[in-house]
Design a protein around this motif. Sequence first.
Motif, short mmCIF file in Angstrom:
data_model
loop_
_atom_site.label_atom_id
_atom_site.label_comp_id
_atom_site.label_asym_id
_atom_site.label_seq_id
_atom_site.Cartn_x
_atom_site.Cartn_y
_atom_site.Cartn_z
N ILE A 136 0.72 -1.38 -0.09
CA ILE A 136 0.16 -0.09 0.15
C ILE A 136 0.86 1.30 0.01
CG2 ILE A 136 -1.55 1.28 1.48
CD1 ILE A 136 -2.73 -1.42 2.35
N TRP A 167 -8.29 1.83 -1.91
CA TRP A 167 -7.54 0.78 -0.79
C TRP A 167 -8.29 0.49 0.56
CZ3 TRP A 167 -4.32 -2.44 -1.90
CH2 TRP A 167 -3.24 -2.71 -2.81
N VAL A 171 -8.98 -3.15 0.99
CA VAL A 171 -8.19 -3.74 2.34
C VAL A 171 -8.86 -4.97 3.06
CG1 VAL A 171 -6.75 -3.39 4.46
CG2 VAL A 171 -6.18 -2.16 2.05
#
Length: 231
Positions: A136, A167, A171
Amino acid sequence: MPGSETVKRTTLRSQIAEALRDEVIAGRLPAGRQFTVKEIAEQYGVSATPVREALLDLCSQGLLDVELHRGYRVREFSYADFRDMIEARTLIVEGMFRRSAERALQAATPQALASVRRRAEEAGRAALAGDLDILIGYDLRFWREMAGLVGNPYISDFLDRVRVQSWIFTVPLLRGLGDLRGRLWHGHADLVEAVACQDVVRAQRIVVAYNHHSLALIDGLTPRPDRNPTT
């Protein structure tokens, strides 16, 4: 020194905002989580003012919502939001390459290309290893520098905002897969080479393939009302 307290507070504000943003992206502050200025101020051992300013910054980035009389809440994104993010990413990057890539790339310095190449290598290694937390950080830096090579600061900032939100949605879903080795996109280096060769068409194809990969991966992980339950 006049203004030194303002500078110090501004620095603290940005540090808190960055730390909280990292917590949200990593899922340690999960979607829907509620908290107050006092809670965060006590957590970081600082006064309420820079915390409040940092939280408002994150609200302006679309990461938090203000709840009247209740504080703040981490924004929850839906699968429909994610599809819109992918579409926005595609349009931004396609437009960026189409409008100014060749001219901007001709002016790119060897140092700038070397830096983005390093980011690409690190991101690719993390993706292949399935190390989401490391990926990330490098991925966001990679795209910020890539956008800086071929775009303008406003486009770069907007792309970064959309990527951060992407993200945040993905995630928790990706963590549920367990072993991520070989499942994450790792074409950063290929994109850098296309850019370095000023091959705009190839670069666009790589970006489109990447966005298709993102949708295909997340599509199978997201429960949605339009899917019929298996029997």
